[in-house]
Design an enzyme around this catalytic site. Structure first.
Site, PDB file in Angstrom:
ATOM      1  N   GLU A 171      32.110  32.823 -29.566  1.00 27.77           N
ATOM      2  CA  GLU A 171      32.661  32.291 -30.597  1.00 27.77           C
ATOM      3  C   GLU A 171      31.850  31.001 -30.186  1.00 27.77           C
ATOM      4  O   GLU A 171      31.182  30.307 -31.188  1.00 27.77           O
ATOM      5  CB  GLU A 171      34.111  32.669 -31.247  1.00 27.77           C
ATOM      6  CG  GLU A 171      34.297  33.802 -31.757  1.00 27.77           C
ATOM      7  CD  GLU A 171      33.346  34.146 -33.176  1.00 27.77           C
ATOM      8  OE1 GLU A 171      33.018  33.805 -33.538  1.00 27.77           O
ATOM      9  OE2 GLU A 171      33.877  35.613 -33.193  1.00 27.77           O
TER      10      GLU A 171
ATOM     11  N   ASN B  58      28.692  28.824 -32.058  1.00 22.19           N
ATOM     12  CA  ASN B  58      29.101  27.719 -32.736  1.00 22.19           C
ATOM     13  C   ASN B  58      27.900  26.708 -32.438  1.00 22.19           C
ATOM     14  O   ASN B  58      27.236  25.537 -33.576  1.00 22.19           O
ATOM     15  CB  ASN B  58      30.599  27.112 -32.926  1.00 22.19           C
ATOM     16  CG  ASN B  58      31.741  28.185 -33.988  1.00 22.19           C
ATOM     17  OD1 ASN B  58      30.969  28.876 -34.560  1.00 22.19           O
ATOM     18  ND2 ASN B  58      32.663  27.447 -33.658  1.00 22.19           N
TER      19      ASN B  58
ATOM     20  N   ARG C  73      27.137  34.345 -42.164  1.00 13.74           N
ATOM     21  CA  ARG C  73      28.675  33.621 -41.213  1.00 13.74           C
ATOM     22  C   ARG C  73      29.420  34.303 -41.887  1.00 13.74           C
ATOM     23  O   ARG C  73      29.077  34.456 -42.956  1.00 13.74           O
ATOM     24  CB  ARG C  73      28.443  32.467 -40.888  1.00 13.74           C
ATOM     25  CG  ARG C  73      27.159  32.173 -39.963  1.00 13.74           C
ATOM     26  CD  ARG C  73      28.142  31.135 -38.806  1.00 13.74           C
ATOM     27  NE  ARG C  73      27.622  32.496 -37.585  1.00 13.74           N
ATOM     28  CZ  ARG C  73      26.926  33.270 -37.437  1.00 13.74           C
ATOM     29  NH1 ARG C  73      26.010  32.580 -36.758  1.00 13.74           N
ATOM     30  NH2 ARG C  73      27.829  34.219 -37.070  1.00 13.74           N
TER      31      ARG C  73
HETATM   32  N1  LIG Z   1      30.657  23.076 -32.441  1.00 14.98           N
HETATM   33  C1  LIG Z   1      30.241  23.053 -33.887  1.00 14.98           C
HETATM   34  N2  LIG Z   1      29.347  21.527 -34.537  1.00 14.98           N
HETATM   35  C2  LIG Z   1      29.140  21.728 -35.397  1.00 14.98           C
HETATM   36  N3  LIG Z   1      30.001  21.895 -36.612  1.00 14.98           N
HETATM   37  C3  LIG Z   1      31.202  22.916 -35.966  1.00 14.98           C
HETATM   38  C4  LIG Z   1      30.872  23.022 -34.621  1.00 14.98           C
HETATM   39  N4  LIG Z   1      31.692  24.816 -34.818  1.00 14.98           N
HETATM   40  C5  LIG Z   1      32.431  24.878 -36.233  1.00 14.98           C
HETATM   41  N5  LIG Z   1      31.987  24.101 -36.520  1.00 14.98           N
HETATM   42  C6  LIG Z   1      32.095  23.583 -38.583  1.00 14.98           C
HETATM   43  O1  LIG Z   1      33.257  24.559 -38.484  1.00 14.98           O
HETATM   44  C7  LIG Z   1      33.149  25.575 -39.917  1.00 14.98           C
HETATM   45  C8  LIG Z   1      34.142  26.732 -38.789  1.00 14.98           C
HETATM   46  O2  LIG Z   1      33.539  27.149 -37.901  1.00 14.98           O
HETATM   47  P1  LIG Z   1      33.416  29.283 -37.514  1.00 14.98           P
HETATM   48  O3  LIG Z   1      33.957  29.965 -36.041  1.00 14.98           O
HETATM   49  O4  LIG Z   1      34.962  29.075 -38.105  1.00 14.98           O
HETATM   50  O5  LIG Z   1      32.858  29.594 -38.696  1.00 14.98           O
HETATM   51  P2  LIG Z   1      31.395  30.340 -38.976  1.00 14.98           P
HETATM   52  O6  LIG Z   1      30.757  30.074 -37.949  1.00 14.98           O
HETATM   53  O7  LIG Z   1      30.912  29.937 -39.883  1.00 14.98           O
HETATM   54  O8  LIG Z   1      31.452  32.009 -39.102  1.00 14.98           O
HETATM   55  P3  LIG Z   1      31.158  32.886 -37.758  1.00 14.98           P
HETATM   56  O9  LIG Z   1      31.944  32.164 -36.902  1.00 14.98           O
HETATM   57  O10 LIG Z   1      32.346  33.459 -38.706  1.00 14.98           O
HETATM   58  O11 LIG Z   1      30.093  33.750 -37.480  1.00 14.98           O
HETATM   59  C9  LIG Z   1      31.421  26.596 -38.622  1.00 14.98           C
HETATM   60  O12 LIG Z   1      30.101  26.198 -40.366  1.00 14.98           O
HETATM   61  C10 LIG Z   1      30.836  24.203 -39.015  1.00 14.98           C
HETATM   62  O13 LIG Z   1      30.814  24.046 -40.468  1.00 14.98           O
HETATM   63 MG   LIG Z   2      31.943  30.446 -35.577  1.00 12.90          MG
END
Ligand SMILES: Nc1ncnc2c1ncn2[C@@H]1O[C@H](COP(=O)(O)OP(=O)(O)OP(=O)(O)O)[C@@H](O)[C@H]1O
Ligand SMILES: [Mg+2]
Lengths: 107, 147
Positions: B49, B53, B112
């Site tokens: 995960e 990200n 996502r």
């Molecule tokens: N490394 C990162 N750099 C920039 N923004 C991030 C990063 N990690 C997370 N985010 C932000 O946090 C939000 C939530 O992250 P999360 O992993 O919970 O969900 P997601 O990646 O959008 O969806 P999923 O992981 O369920 O596929 C992301 O949509 C993004 O906006």
């Molecule tokens: Mg994610």
């Protein structure tokens, strides 16, 4: 062991054997192929078969939820099968089962 | 005092292909602590995960160019603690509190679902997220293996 997606149509059911690794990188092409087959064949049931999946993360959840909403517009149900205990934990945690037309079976 | 028994640092280009690479390397690295199948699944999923990200969110519009890196550091302690730090020097997160909420996503809706942080938090014993807009994001995951 299945490394690529295999889809088998049987009457009004579409069964997708998902590949071994179901992460963000792998999920993208699968989603496209599945959606195309869904709209071409308009099944009443989509069976997502996880029995060959060794790894999945939230990308698989997005795949399930996304296909469930596509299926809803077709009036189709989504059945998840072959999930390991850990995969069930992930599916439950994500709330994917709260989507009306999604359910888990053991077969 | 807990003692470090092994340590590793990795730097990988932020591209989708490296998601499975990270999982494979970390699985091999924690093997000496003999984690249960369940514990190993938890670690692989949580790490995936965080790495995803970095690939998906940290470096938008740059499509995995050569300078877009994911930095990973893993430590094993004699207390059976596994700590994994995953960082990027990407765009950062404006509001971490909000980003951590289940279902919150700035990603493409079809791809996502906003469950990444929830999965990381649920599958580990502790998760901390530090981020600065324009500077990058660091996620620290801790898992304590059963004796
Ligand atoms: N490394 C990162 N750099 C920039 N923004 C991030 C990063 N990690 C997370 N985010 C932000 O946090 C939000 C939530 O992250 P999360 O992993 O919970 O969900 P997601 O990646 O959008 O969806 P999923 O992981 O369920 O596929 C992301 O949509 C993004 O906006
Ligand atoms: Mg994610």
């Amino acid at each position: 062991m299945q490394t690529t997606l295999k889809i088998v149509a049987n009457e009004d059911k579409l069964r997708a054997y998902l590949p071994r690794e179901l992460d963000h990188h792998a999920a993208r092409p699968i989603r496209e192929v599945l959606d195309r087959r869904l709209f071409e064949e308009k099944p009443t049931v989509l069976i997502l078969d996880f029995s060959g999946v060794e790894f999945m993360d939230s990308s698989a959840i997005a795949l399930i939820i996304g296909r469930a909403s596509a299926c809803e517009s077709l009036g189709a149900a989504v059945i998840l099968t072959g999930l390991s205990e850990h995969q069930k934990k992930l599916v439950r945690l994500s709330g994917a089962l709260r989507t009306k037309n999604v359910s888990i079976t053991e077969v | 005092m807990k003692r470090i028994i092994n340590e590793m640092k990795l730097r990988l280009i932020a591209r989708g292909e490296n998601e499975s690479v990270c999982r494979a390397i970390i699985s091999a690295f924690v093997a000496e602590l003999n984690p249960t199948v369940e514990e190993l699944c938890d670690i692989r999923c949580a790490v995936s995960e965080a790495v995803t990200n970095c690939v998906v969110h940290a470096y938008p519009d740059r499509g995995g160019e050569r300078r877009d890196y994911i930095y990973i550091s893993v430590r094993l302690y004699d207390t059976r603690e596994v700590s994994v730090e995953i960082s990027d020097r990407g765009v950062g997160i404006e509001n971490v509190e909000l980003a951590r909420q289940p279902s919150y996503t700035t990603g493409e809706a079809s791809e996502r679902c906003g469950m990444g942080f929830l999965v990381m938090e649920s599958f580990t014993d502790a998760m901390t997220v530090k981020s600065k807009p324009g500077r990058g994001t660091t996620v620290l995951l801790k898992k304590i293996l059963k004796p």
